[in-house]
Design a protein around this motif. Structure first.
Motif, PDB file in Angstrom:
ATOM      1  N   ARG A 570       0.826  -1.206   0.000  1.00 37.88           N
ATOM      2  CA  ARG A 570       0.000   0.000   0.000  1.00 37.88           C
ATOM      3  C   ARG A 570       0.864   1.261   0.000  1.00 37.88           C
ATOM      4  NH1 ARG A 570      -5.110   0.109   1.737  1.00 37.88           N
ATOM      5  NH2 ARG A 570      -4.709   1.728   3.306  1.00 37.88           N
ATOM      6  N   PHE A 573       2.408   1.669  -3.496  1.00 37.21           N
ATOM      7  CA  PHE A 573       1.425   2.108  -4.485  1.00 37.21           C
ATOM      8  C   PHE A 573       1.064   3.577  -4.276  1.00 37.21           C
ATOM      9  CE2 PHE A 573      -2.886   2.446  -6.292  1.00 37.21           C
ATOM     10  CZ  PHE A 573      -2.604   2.016  -7.578  1.00 37.21           C
ATOM     11  N   MET A 577       1.341   6.474  -7.193  1.00 38.29           N
ATOM     12  CA  MET A 577       0.231   7.338  -7.589  1.00 38.29           C
ATOM     13  C   MET A 577       0.563   8.812  -7.386  1.00 38.29           C
ATOM     14  SD  MET A 577      -2.223   5.512  -8.899  1.00 38.29           S
ATOM     15  CE  MET A 577      -0.786   4.797  -9.715  1.00 38.29           C
ATOM     16  N   MET A 629      -1.411  -4.637  -2.119  1.00 39.84           N
ATOM     17  CA  MET A 629      -2.570  -4.105  -2.851  1.00 39.84           C
ATOM     18  C   MET A 629      -3.135  -5.216  -3.722  1.00 39.84           C
ATOM     19  SD  MET A 629      -3.168  -0.792  -2.276  1.00 39.84           S
ATOM     20  CE  MET A 629      -4.006  -0.164  -3.739  1.00 39.84           C
ATOM     21  N   ARG A 631      -6.125  -6.486  -6.706  1.00 38.29           N
ATOM     22  CA  ARG A 631      -6.578  -5.952  -7.994  1.00 38.29           C
ATOM     23  C   ARG A 631      -7.725  -4.957  -7.822  1.00 38.29           C
ATOM     24  NH1 ARG A 631      -5.758  -8.740 -12.673  1.00 38.29           N
ATOM     25  NH2 ARG A 631      -7.978  -8.943 -13.155  1.00 38.29           N
ATOM     26  N   ASP A 633      -8.366  -3.112  -5.141  1.00 40.97           N
ATOM     27  CA  ASP A 633      -7.846  -1.906  -4.503  1.00 40.97           C
ATOM     28  C   ASP A 633      -7.224  -0.979  -5.538  1.00 40.97           C
ATOM     29  OD1 ASP A 633      -8.534  -2.557  -1.911  1.00 40.97           O
ATOM     30  OD2 ASP A 633      -6.645  -3.545  -1.483  1.00 40.97           O
ATOM     31  N   VAL A 634      -6.364  -1.535  -6.367  1.00 44.54           N
ATOM     32  CA  VAL A 634      -5.662  -0.730  -7.364  1.00 44.54           C
ATOM     33  C   VAL A 634      -6.651  -0.086  -8.329  1.00 44.54           C
ATOM     34  CG1 VAL A 634      -4.045  -0.837  -9.296  1.00 44.54           C
ATOM     35  CG2 VAL A 634      -3.532  -2.035  -7.172  1.00 44.54           C
ATOM     36  N   MET A 638      -7.287   4.189  -8.741  1.00 44.15           N
ATOM     37  CA  MET A 638      -6.986   4.867  -9.998  1.00 44.15           C
ATOM     38  C   MET A 638      -8.229   5.496 -10.609  1.00 44.15           C
ATOM     39  SD  MET A 638      -4.109   2.296 -11.577  1.00 44.15           S
ATOM     40  CE  MET A 638      -3.392   3.552 -12.606  1.00 44.15           C
ATOM     41  N   VAL A 705       1.874  -3.651 -12.380  1.00 43.84           N
ATOM     42  CA  VAL A 705       1.515  -2.272 -12.050  1.00 43.84           C
ATOM     43  C   VAL A 705       2.222  -1.295 -12.981  1.00 43.84           C
ATOM     44  CG1 VAL A 705       1.682  -0.477 -10.286  1.00 43.84           C
ATOM     45  CG2 VAL A 705       0.912  -2.766  -9.662  1.00 43.84           C
TER      46      VAL A 705
END
Length: 828
Positions: A570, A573, A577, A629, A631, A633-634, A638, A705
């Motif tokens: 997390r 990621f 982002m 993370m 699938r 969550d990602v 986004m 990712v």
């Protein structure tokens, strides 16, 4: 059990990407030994007056221990340690079930033990569920009441009559609740013949001092899921004091449901349980649910495969891991969660049973389950194996079990070793001398800090003991790094053992050999991409990885390594982002107990809080930076960011259902996240798998990712500002979009707090409730624009008699309002 932050309840999403035909569903993290937990030699603490046939969970109350069991002569007993010495008290004589399943339940509060059991030879051939408790404490007189029975006098609200089996008990909000696998009497419908029921009664309503009956509030928590085949079974209740967590199996899946306690009003359950992990058996033997410590764990011994499964609950979503394939499924497992993390206890047969039955405990840490043999081998053979009792203590765990060769009750205690959750900084010169702050737990009495490579994690760097260490507190150490090279793990040794090597404890030595960039670093970077030498077999991702590395968006795990198969945490990621979208820092930061201002991920985590979920615990907010993370969550994060910057419009609920119609496992996507997953699919961000599944709980790799981010850049962020430029996150003036409202109904008198989710919300927006005919019912008050994705408000009075259905509209200061949103219904 922790609760999600209100503003981010729907932010944990459904899954995202399948690249190159590679499945990313990882249901079984690696199993390793140790886990930083040291166990005492099991000691016999008492001789039981009867040979146990089934046992309850181990309960700690006020520093005292309680364990209930039935024996082979069908007696019910309570074993308890009140003053340092264990004793047994007979609860009932000759009334216990002889079914052989877990037929006894236990809950304790303020020194009063509540024991529930099933009698398979009740009046008229029925199978009553009895409850006994000791208002005066152990050794006093027991008060017995009949709770439920198919052919006996029943005490259920509405006149229901049920045949119970496999009870579980918990206390929350001043109410005692009993869950069991039951069936209605023959005259009732068979639609829900094998469902899970929960009965609730206020503790104050139970008779005090004499036998008697009490009316119980009954809830069929599986009413929306009629059984097929074997139905549902083996429920497990746990309490956090104000709510109840319940898990059970049925129709080849695990289910999870949480009930909120309302004092004397009983328990309120959602209309449907959450279907979680698929299992091999319709009716697996479920061990107890362990609540507390910020997470939960449960255990399944699958009778079809004799495998042991452990599950961890993160934010209400379960991840399953198969611990072994040689469990002895005739023994019930146990589970708990505490300072050492989730733990499960079970009996296994090493070497296919040739080495006897071994009592084993596995704890979850560092992204994997760590198993240790604690007791045994047991001397009684395969049959009549003991049920286990496991409870979390202030410093570790307490384990009870019975050696089937006799009537001895044994106890072992586990003490937590150090746990490292983060280090800062995560790199320094090869000459050494860097002062490193180590954050974690269990540091009191620590004797050494080691900078060394880890074979388990593929780190070949070298270092040595820290030149100096200072134990600041139980959660923090400062250490001076020795000279070294490459990437190493920073581990702490203390009285309870040595911390496990985990991805978050890695330190990279820098020098002429490389740049020293790490998984998480905060710099934007730029220039030429590093020459990663571990991308063999990843030609489908190599271009994306190199391009993003040149932009400074992705970073390596070492000077020449990228670790393409590694999981994305997390924290990592959040950093990706923030770099991709150039997200600003919030005006009011969120304080986290596990992400401090000195943590490398701090700025990234703060920037992502409007879009990523976090958890509200009694001790403060928790981000769980080291959790992987998945699938869903990602995908959600986004889509939310793109929607907030008006580069993407979130689908309505009906459009989302249409988009998911061809997804074979769409029911496994969290309901609150389906609109975001559907939006990602329709926008072309997401690819499913060849079998038509989406696998929302699958874990994304670092390579996947990278491909996803490059796809997102090409589709949404390629502007005159260059690849990767994006919105600065400021509110937009475009028309808002409303996707949901929670709750969707409330009193016509007003005063109902509501949460509106969608996209394009900005400061200055207001909310309207409008009838289907366009009549304005009013403006909700206390409107707060929490983020571009969420608004909170309090409903106004409807000014007319209910029921009244009103569409929710969010309008900009200029008067441009959303259309086609959900309805709020005013009720009496």
């Amino acid at each position: 059990m922790f609760k999600r932050s209100k503003s981010l309840l729907s932010a944990t999403v459904a899954g995202l990407l399948a690249v190159g035909g590679i499945s990313t569903f990882a249901s079984a993290p690696a199993l390793a030994g140790g886990g930083g937990l040291s166990w005492s030699q099991p000691q016999q603490i008492m001789t039981l007056p009867g040979v146990p046939a089934s046992g309850s969970r181990l309960v700690l109350d006020g520093g005292k221990q309680y364990w209930a069991y039935t024996d082979t002569s069908q007696n019910v007993w309570l074993a308890t340690n009140q003053t340092g010495t264990w004793q047994s008290y007979r609860v009932a004589s000759g009334q216990a079930s002889n079914f052989g399943d877990r037929e006894v339940a236990l809950a304790v509060q303020n020194g009063v033990a509540y024991v529930a059991w099933v009698d398979s030879k009740g009046p008229n051939g029925g199978s009553p569920l009895y409850l006994s408790y000791d208002p005066g404490g152990p050794g006093g007189s027991w008060t017995r009441t009949e709770v439920a029975c198919d052919l006996c006098a029943n005490n259920l609200s509405g006149g229901a009559s049920l045949a119970p089996s496999n009870p579980s008990a918990a206390i929350a909000g001043g109410n005692l609740s009993l869950a069991f696998y039951g069936s209605p009497q023959a005259s009732d419908t068979n639609t829900h013949k094998y469902d899970v029921y929960v009965l609730t009664s206020p503790l104050t309503s139970l008779p005090q001092g004499s036998a008697g009956n009490v009316s119980w509030q009954a809830s069929n928590v599986t009413g929306g899921f009629p059984s097929s085949g074997g139905g549902y079974g083996w429920p497990s209740l746990a309490s956090d004091g104000n709510s109840l967590d319940l898990t059970f199996t049925g129709n080849t899946h695990w289910y999870f449901i949480q009930g909120q306690e309302g004092g004397t009003g009983g328990t309120t359950w959602p209309s449907q349980p959450q279907k979680t992990q698929a299992v091999a058996s319709t009716e697996g033997s479920v061990g107890q649910l362990g609540a507390g410590g910020g997470s939960a764990a449960a255990l399944l011994n699958d009778p079809n495969s004799s495998a042991t499964w452990a599950l961890t609950n993160q934010g209400g979503r379960w991840n399953a891991s198969q611990l072994n394939s040689d469990a002895d499924s005739s023994a019930e497992g146990a589970a708990a969660s505490g300072i050492c993390g989730p733990a499960v206890a079970y009996v296994e047969q090493p070497g296919g049973g040739s080495q006897g039955n071994q009592v084993t405990v596995a704890t979850f840490g560092g992204g994997q389950w760590n198993a240790q043999a604690v007791g045994g081998p047991l001397t009684g053979g395969y049959s009549n194996l003991p049920d286990l009792g496991l409870a979390a203590t202030a410093g570790g765990y307490d384990l009870l079990y019975q050696d089937t060769g006799g009537t001895g009750l044994l106890e072992a205690t586990g003490t937590c070793g150090p746990v490292v959750t983060s280090i800062s900084p995560s790199s320094g010169p090869a000459a050494g001398g860097t002062q490193v702050t180590i954050t974690g737990s269990g540091f009191t009495g620590a004797t050494s800090v080691l900078f060394a490579g880890s074979t388990a994690l593929g780190n070949s760097g070298s270092g040595g003991p820290a030149t100096t260490i200072q134990v600041v507190s139980d959660t923090q150490i400062t250490a001076i790094a020795p000279a070294g090279s490459g990437t190493v793990d920073v581990t702490v040794t203390g009285p309870g053992g040595t911390s496990e090597a985990v991805p978050t404890d890695q330190f990279t030595y820098t020098g002429s050999g490389g740049s020293g960039s790490t998984q998480g670093g905060s710099g934007q970077g730029g220039g030429n991409a590093p020459a990663f030498n571990d991308l063999g077999g990843y030609t489908w991702a190599q271009a994306a990885i190199n391009a993003l590395a040149a932009q400074g968006i992705v970073k390596g795990t070492g000077p020449e390594s990228f670790d393409p198969a590694g999981q994305i945490t997390r924290a990592q990621f959040a950093a990706l982002m923030q770099r991709t979208f150039a997200l600003p820092q919030p005006s009011t930061p969120v304080a986290f107990t596990d992400v401090t201002a000195s943590s490398w991920e701090y700025t990234s985590v703060e920037a992502l809080t409007p879009y990523m979920d976090y958890y509200q615990l009694p001790g403060g907010n928790s981000f769980h930076p080291n959790d992987p993370m998945d699938r869903q969550d990602v995908a959600t994060v986004m889509v939310k960011i793109l929607a907030a910057s008006n580069k993407l419009t979130v689908l309505s609920s009906s459009a989302a259902q249409s988009a998911l119609a061809s997804v074979t496992d769409s029911s496994d996507i969290a309901p609150a996240l389906q609109v975001y997953v559907a939006t990602a699919i329709q926008a072309g961000l997401i690819k499913g798998f060849p079998d038509g599944s989406f696998q929302p709980q699958g874990i994304l790799t670092r390579a996947q990712v990278a491909v996803l981010i490059q796809r997102l850049q090409n589709q949404f962020l390629t502007t005159s500002g260059g690849s990767g430029s994006s919105s600065n996150g400021e509110p937009s003036t475009s028309v808002p979009v409303v996707t949901s409202i929670t709750p969707s109904s409330g009193s016509y008198r007003g005063g109902t707090p509501i949460t509106i989710t969608g996209s394009g919300f900005a400061q200055g927006d207001y909310v309207e409730l409008v009838s289907n005919g366009g009549f304005l019912r009013g403006y909700p008050q206390n409107v707060q624009v929490v983020s571009p994705l969420e608004i909170t408000a309090v409903t106004n009075s409807a000014g007319a008699s209910p029921p009244l259905s009103s569409q929710v509209e969010v309008c900009t200061a200029s008067g441009a309002c959303s259309t086609g949103g959900p309805n709020f219904t005013y009720t009496p």
